[in-house]
Design a protein around this motif. Structure first.
Motif, PDB file in Angstrom:
ATOM      1  N   MET A  39      13.172  49.137  41.176  1.00 54.23           N
ATOM      2  CA  MET A  39      13.842  49.782  40.340  1.00 54.23           C
ATOM      3  C   MET A  39      13.112  50.947  39.889  1.00 54.23           C
ATOM      4  SD  MET A  39      14.067  48.843  35.993  1.00 54.23           S
ATOM      5  CE  MET A  39      13.093  47.454  36.074  1.00 54.23           C
ATOM      6  N   ARG A  40      13.624  52.116  39.699  1.00 58.00           N
ATOM      7  CA  ARG A  40      12.993  53.404  39.327  1.00 58.00           C
ATOM      8  C   ARG A  40      13.816  54.010  38.157  1.00 58.00           C
ATOM      9  NH1 ARG A  40      12.544  59.243  41.285  1.00 58.00           N
ATOM     10  NH2 ARG A  40      10.527  59.792  40.728  1.00 58.00           N
ATOM     11  N   THR A  41      13.172  54.102  37.101  1.00 56.76           N
ATOM     12  CA  THR A  41      13.743  54.679  35.675  1.00 56.76           C
ATOM     13  C   THR A  41      13.026  55.394  35.154  1.00 56.76           C
ATOM     14  OG1 THR A  41      14.702  52.285  35.399  1.00 56.76           O
ATOM     15  CG2 THR A  41      14.852  53.816  33.692  1.00 56.76           C
ATOM     16  N   VAL A  42      13.401  56.749  34.739  1.00 60.69           N
ATOM     17  CA  VAL A  42      12.803  57.631  33.747  1.00 60.69           C
ATOM     18  C   VAL A  42      12.673  57.040  32.509  1.00 60.69           C
ATOM     19  CG1 VAL A  42      12.878  59.826  33.227  1.00 60.69           C
ATOM     20  CG2 VAL A  42      13.458  59.514  35.354  1.00 60.69           C
ATOM     21  N   ILE A  43      11.577  57.263  31.619  1.00 59.49           N
ATOM     22  CA  ILE A  43      11.471  56.494  30.522  1.00 59.49           C
ATOM     23  C   ILE A  43      11.114  57.681  29.612  1.00 59.49           C
ATOM     24  CG2 ILE A  43      10.273  55.031  29.032  1.00 59.49           C
ATOM     25  CD1 ILE A  43      12.056  53.464  31.226  1.00 59.49           C
ATOM     26  N   ARG A  44      11.911  58.072  28.647  1.00 61.74           N
ATOM     27  CA  ARG A  44      11.484  59.149  27.773  1.00 61.74           C
ATOM     28  C   ARG A  44      11.564  58.729  26.215  1.00 61.74           C
ATOM     29  NH1 ARG A  44      13.960  64.546  30.487  1.00 61.74           N
ATOM     30  NH2 ARG A  44      12.615  64.572  32.359  1.00 61.74           N
ATOM     31  N   SER A  45      11.713  57.546  25.871  1.00 63.61           N
ATOM     32  CA  SER A  45      11.887  56.705  24.472  1.00 63.61           C
ATOM     33  C   SER A  45      11.433  55.558  24.507  1.00 63.61           C
ATOM     34  CB  SER A  45      13.258  57.160  23.884  1.00 63.61           C
ATOM     35  OG  SER A  45      14.063  56.235  24.637  1.00 63.61           O
ATOM     36  N   ALA A  46      11.012  54.877  23.417  1.00 61.05           N
ATOM     37  CA  ALA A  46      10.758  53.411  23.240  1.00 61.05           C
ATOM     38  C   ALA A  46      11.915  52.661  23.574  1.00 61.05           C
ATOM     39  CB  ALA A  46      10.463  53.100  21.872  1.00 61.05           C
ATOM     40  N   LYS A  47      13.352  52.954  23.338  1.00 63.54           N
ATOM     41  CA  LYS A  47      14.496  52.486  23.438  1.00 63.54           C
ATOM     42  C   LYS A  47      14.818  52.456  24.984  1.00 63.54           C
ATOM     43  CE  LYS A  47      18.329  51.706  20.483  1.00 63.54           C
ATOM     44  NZ  LYS A  47      17.666  50.694  19.887  1.00 63.54           N
ATOM     45  N   THR A  48      14.575  53.484  25.720  1.00 65.13           N
ATOM     46  CA  THR A  48      14.740  53.438  27.131  1.00 65.13           C
ATOM     47  C   THR A  48      13.902  52.413  27.932  1.00 65.13           C
ATOM     48  OG1 THR A  48      15.553  55.434  27.094  1.00 65.13           O
ATOM     49  CG2 THR A  48      14.861  54.694  29.280  1.00 65.13           C
ATOM     50  N   LEU A  49      12.446  52.468  27.447  1.00 64.52           N
ATOM     51  CA  LEU A  49      11.531  51.724  27.916  1.00 64.52           C
ATOM     52  C   LEU A  49      11.775  50.199  27.457  1.00 64.52           C
ATOM     53  CD1 LEU A  49       8.704  50.887  29.283  1.00 64.52           C
ATOM     54  CD2 LEU A  49       7.800  51.237  26.856  1.00 64.52           C
ATOM     55  N   GLY A  50      12.419  49.846  26.478  1.00 63.64           N
ATOM     56  CA  GLY A  50      12.890  48.449  26.138  1.00 63.64           C
ATOM     57  C   GLY A  50      13.880  47.923  26.833  1.00 63.64           C
ATOM     58  N   SER A  51      14.941  48.873  27.238  1.00 64.58           N
ATOM     59  CA  SER A  51      16.042  48.566  28.090  1.00 64.58           C
ATOM     60  C   SER A  51      15.874  48.111  29.461  1.00 64.58           C
ATOM     61  CB  SER A  51      17.074  49.762  28.052  1.00 64.58           C
ATOM     62  OG  SER A  51      17.447  49.747  26.991  1.00 64.58           O
ATOM     63  N   ALA A  52      14.715  49.121  29.985  1.00 67.05           N
ATOM     64  CA  ALA A  52      13.982  48.725  31.356  1.00 67.05           C
ATOM     65  C   ALA A  52      13.418  47.446  31.458  1.00 67.05           C
ATOM     66  CB  ALA A  52      13.316  49.912  31.624  1.00 67.05           C
ATOM     67  N   LEU A  53      12.421  47.061  30.368  1.00 67.25           N
ATOM     68  CA  LEU A  53      12.039  45.699  30.539  1.00 67.25           C
ATOM     69  C   LEU A  53      12.875  44.680  30.315  1.00 67.25           C
ATOM     70  CD1 LEU A  53       8.818  46.762  27.727  1.00 67.25           C
ATOM     71  CD2 LEU A  53       9.035  46.435  30.373  1.00 67.25           C
ATOM     72  N   LEU A 107       5.576  45.497  37.434  1.00 64.08           N
ATOM     73  CA  LEU A 107       6.164  46.979  37.376  1.00 64.08           C
ATOM     74  C   LEU A 107       4.877  47.798  37.375  1.00 64.08           C
ATOM     75  CD1 LEU A 107       8.655  46.464  34.448  1.00 64.08           C
ATOM     76  CD2 LEU A 107       9.266  46.820  36.735  1.00 64.08           C
ATOM     77  N   GLU A 108       5.239  48.958  37.482  1.00 62.32           N
ATOM     78  CA  GLU A 108       3.962  49.983  37.203  1.00 62.32           C
ATOM     79  C   GLU A 108       4.390  51.174  36.425  1.00 62.32           C
ATOM     80  OE1 GLU A 108       2.138  51.066  40.842  1.00 62.32           O
ATOM     81  OE2 GLU A 108       3.640  52.444  41.376  1.00 62.32           O
ATOM     82  N   MET A 109       3.598  51.791  35.814  1.00 58.50           N
ATOM     83  CA  MET A 109       4.023  52.951  34.837  1.00 58.50           C
ATOM     84  C   MET A 109       3.270  54.084  35.553  1.00 58.50           C
ATOM     85  SD  MET A 109       3.989  51.061  31.188  1.00 58.50           S
ATOM     86  CE  MET A 109       3.916  52.737  30.500  1.00 58.50           C
ATOM     87  N   ARG A 110       3.729  55.299  35.519  1.00 61.15           N
ATOM     88  CA  ARG A 110       3.474  56.240  35.999  1.00 61.15           C
ATOM     89  C   ARG A 110       3.609  57.619  35.386  1.00 61.15           C
ATOM     90  NH1 ARG A 110       4.326  56.543  42.556  1.00 61.15           N
ATOM     91  NH2 ARG A 110       4.295  54.592  42.780  1.00 61.15           N
TER      92      ARG A 110
END
Length: 81
Positions: free
Chosen positions: A1-15, A63-66
């Motif tokens: 999975m590769r997702t661009v996270i730009r908000s807490a809501k997007t991060l939550g959806s990815a998690l 997962l990893e965060m960059r």
């Protein structure tokens, strides 16, 4: 999975997506990370949580965060939305 996270809501959806892909319920993920189910829910809803909690979840879900410089080109932004 590769997702661009730009908000807490997007991060939550990815998690949430990663947790479901791992076949775990919020309760099961909470047990594996020593976090309450409510904490997992809060993270997935983009409503908060500590960095420590976030990294416990990220680690358990493999997962990893960059951090990268944010792109501002229209082509890159179209891929996100």
């Amino acid at each position: 999975m590769r997702t661009v996270i730009r908000s807490a809501k997007t991060l939550g959806s990815a998690l949430r997506e990663a947790r479901r892909a791992a076949g775990l319920t919020q309760l099961e993920l909470g047990q594996k990370t020593s976090l309450r189910q409510a904490t997992i829910s809060s993270l997935e809803n983009g409503e908060g949580g500590t960095l420590d909690s976030l990294f416990k979840v990220v680690t358990e879900l493999k997962l990893e965060m960059r951090l990268e410089t944010r792109s501002t080109s229209p082509a890159d932004l179209d891929e996100i939305f």
